[in-house]
Design an enzyme around this catalytic site. Structure first.
Site, PDB file in Angstrom:
ATOM      1  N   GLN A  24      32.727 -17.906 -46.039  1.00  0.00           N
ATOM      2  CA  GLN A  24      33.119 -18.850 -44.990  1.00  0.00           C
ATOM      3  C   GLN A  24      32.783 -18.343 -43.598  1.00  0.00           C
ATOM      4  O   GLN A  24      33.055 -19.017 -42.605  1.00  0.00           O
ATOM      5  CB  GLN A  24      34.600 -19.210 -45.096  1.00  0.00           C
ATOM      6  CG  GLN A  24      35.559 -18.122 -44.658  1.00  0.00           C
ATOM      7  CD  GLN A  24      36.996 -18.507 -44.975  1.00  0.00           C
ATOM      8  OE1 GLN A  24      37.403 -18.586 -46.128  1.00  0.00           O
ATOM      9  NE2 GLN A  24      37.772 -18.780 -43.943  1.00  0.00           N
TER      10      GLN A  24
ATOM     11  N   LEU B 116      48.851 -17.421 -32.430  1.00  0.00           N
ATOM     12  CA  LEU B 116      48.592 -16.158 -33.119  1.00  0.00           C
ATOM     13  C   LEU B 116      47.358 -16.295 -33.997  1.00  0.00           C
ATOM     14  O   LEU B 116      47.156 -17.325 -34.650  1.00  0.00           O
ATOM     15  CB  LEU B 116      49.798 -15.777 -33.982  1.00  0.00           C
ATOM     16  CG  LEU B 116      50.779 -14.817 -33.304  1.00  0.00           C
ATOM     17  CD1 LEU B 116      51.365 -15.439 -32.057  1.00  0.00           C
ATOM     18  CD2 LEU B 116      51.880 -14.412 -34.250  1.00  0.00           C
TER      19      LEU B 116
ATOM     20  N   GLN C  67      41.105 -27.620 -41.642  1.00  0.00           N
ATOM     21  CA  GLN C  67      41.150 -26.957 -42.949  1.00  0.00           C
ATOM     22  C   GLN C  67      42.187 -27.628 -43.852  1.00  0.00           C
ATOM     23  O   GLN C  67      41.964 -27.823 -45.050  1.00  0.00           O
ATOM     24  CB  GLN C  67      41.486 -25.479 -42.740  1.00  0.00           C
ATOM     25  CG  GLN C  67      41.734 -24.698 -44.001  1.00  0.00           C
ATOM     26  CD  GLN C  67      41.866 -23.208 -43.723  1.00  0.00           C
ATOM     27  OE1 GLN C  67      40.882 -22.525 -43.485  1.00  0.00           O
ATOM     28  NE2 GLN C  67      43.085 -22.707 -43.727  1.00  0.00           N
TER      29      GLN C  67
ATOM     30  N   LYS D 189      47.657 -24.610 -37.503  1.00  0.00           N
ATOM     31  CA  LYS D 189      46.682 -23.996 -36.597  1.00  0.00           C
ATOM     32  C   LYS D 189      45.257 -24.356 -37.036  1.00  0.00           C
ATOM     33  O   LYS D 189      44.375 -24.554 -36.214  1.00  0.00           O
ATOM     34  CB  LYS D 189      46.884 -22.479 -36.630  1.00  0.00           C
ATOM     35  CG  LYS D 189      45.715 -21.650 -36.206  1.00  0.00           C
ATOM     36  CD  LYS D 189      45.947 -21.078 -34.862  1.00  0.00           C
ATOM     37  CE  LYS D 189      44.804 -20.223 -34.350  1.00  0.00           C
ATOM     38  NZ  LYS D 189      43.890 -19.691 -35.325  1.00  0.00           N
TER      39      LYS D 189
ATOM     40  N   GLY E 117      52.340 -15.683 -37.741  1.00  0.00           N
ATOM     41  CA  GLY E 117      51.921 -16.992 -38.245  1.00  0.00           C
ATOM     42  C   GLY E 117      51.900 -16.974 -39.774  1.00  0.00           C
ATOM     43  O   GLY E 117      52.474 -17.845 -40.430  1.00  0.00           O
ATOM     44  N   HIS E 118      51.247 -15.944 -40.331  1.00  0.00           N
ATOM     45  CA  HIS E 118      51.224 -15.804 -41.786  1.00  0.00           C
ATOM     46  C   HIS E 118      52.645 -15.636 -42.332  1.00  0.00           C
ATOM     47  O   HIS E 118      53.008 -16.226 -43.357  1.00  0.00           O
ATOM     48  CB  HIS E 118      50.427 -14.564 -42.206  1.00  0.00           C
ATOM     49  CG  HIS E 118      48.989 -14.569 -41.771  1.00  0.00           C
ATOM     50  ND1 HIS E 118      48.479 -13.642 -40.893  1.00  0.00           N
ATOM     51  CD2 HIS E 118      47.953 -15.371 -42.108  1.00  0.00           C
ATOM     52  CE1 HIS E 118      47.186 -13.873 -40.716  1.00  0.00           C
ATOM     53  NE2 HIS E 118      46.844 -14.919 -41.430  1.00  0.00           N
TER      54      HIS E 118
END
Ligand code: AMP
Length: 319
Positions: A65, A189, A158, A154, A40-41
């Protein structure tokens, strides 16, 4: 191509490394992460590589966070491997500051986005979570001053929080959002997936099953949020997964919707064993033609990841 790239540990080192590129008017891309890099990253880094001349990947596990100390302590850290993976995906520089560098003694400023940050994840995890995210992302953007910053769908809420703060604080950056990368069986992921036992890994599929069940019903023409959510709940129950929240909301305001007129965001969070997972999909009838080619989720839990650009989408429409 060499797979070794430098790591900047301080803001000063970061700015020194960027200065010649900025002077040469090369575009700078930033991919903020908390490390434990997965496909994903890497999809974000590859997208940044396509669009920018110089790509910075930040790796910082942001304590402010985390709403639970145990989650922070358990969070996977693997810096050597991260630098190697980031380099292979096309990054030019890793920025991995210490907690002290980001929050030096006397640090006293917080960025708080009102409204959208209070819903879904904010309601579940408390206001500290998005305050922590908004503060650290603002700092990373101002430390790096990139032309473009890359985030994953995802973490849909955010993205909204970051778009809001960038607009409100006049931060001169373009925000680019990349699709969610999933395992072959549909599990999104996440760095936290590594903490799942094999049995929990099977159950974790319940989140995707819930999204898929609603998406299929939506594809068959259902527009009542109550009916769509009931289908999602039933599918999750069959995996013995109880959602912390499961909501159909307006994709911009995050206000709950009762009948779907336009696109809606279906967002879910659930605990599976010790791990809290989130996932989401957009239900949008204009996606139907494209989505009809996707197969229903299989029950196998192969750990193979799909090629990034053909990453499985939640099927939004029946074929
Ligand atoms: P994290 O390291 O979890 O803070 O994530 C860093 C960035 O990667 C965020 O913008 C995430 O939305 C994004 N990301 C995390 N998981 C995925 C995924 N499965 N697909 C696409 N992007 C992701």
């Amino acid at each position: 191509m060499s797979h070794h790239i430098p790591t900047a540990r301080t803001v000063r080192e970061l700015r020194e490394a960027l200065e010649p590129h900025r002077r040469a008017r090369r575009s700078i891309g930033l991919v903020p992460t908390m490390g434990a890099l997965h496909e994903g990253h890497l999809s974000l880094i590859r997208r940044a590589r396509e669009q920018c001349d110089f790509v910075v990947v930040s790796v910082f596990v942001n304590p402010s966070q985390f709403d639970r100390l145990a989650d922070l302590e358990r969070y996977p850290r693997q810096q050597g491997l991260d630098a190697e993976r980031a380099a292979r995906a096309g990054a030019d520089l890793v920025f991995a500051p210490s907690v002290q560098e980001v929050y030096p003694d006397g640090f006293a400023t917080q960025v708080q986005v009102l409204g959208i940050a209070d819903r879904l994840e904010g309601a579940s995890r408390g206001p500290e979570h998005f305050r922590g995210v908004a503060t650290v992302v603002t700092k990373l953007l101002l430390m790096t001053l990139p032309d473009v910053a890359f985030f994953g769908q995802k973490d849909a809420q955010q993205v909204l929080v970051i778009r809001r703060l960038v607009a409100d604080l006049n931060i001169p950056v373009r925000i680019e959002v990349c699709p969610t990368v999933r395992e072959a069986d549909g599990l999104a992921l996440s760095s936290r997936n590594a903490q799942l036992s094999p049995q929990e890994r099977e159950r974790a599929l319940g989140l995707y099953a819930g999204l898929s069940a609603a998406a299929q019903l939506f594809g068959a023409g259902e527009r009542s949020a109550e009916a769509l959510l009931a289908a999602a709940h039933a599918a999750m129950r069959s995996f013995a997964v109880e959602p912390e929240y499961l909501e159909l909301v307006d994709p911009d305001s995050l206000e709950e919707v009762s009948r779907l007129g336009g696109p809606a965001l279906l967002a879910v969070a659930a605990r599976v064993g010790p791990v809290r997972l989130i996932d989401n999909t957009i239900l949008d009838s204009s996606d139907c033609a494209a989505a009809s080619s996707y197969a229903a989720p299989s029950s196998s839990s192969s750990s193979k990841t799909r090629a990034v650009n053909s990453a499985r989408k939640v099927p939004a429409c029946s074929a």
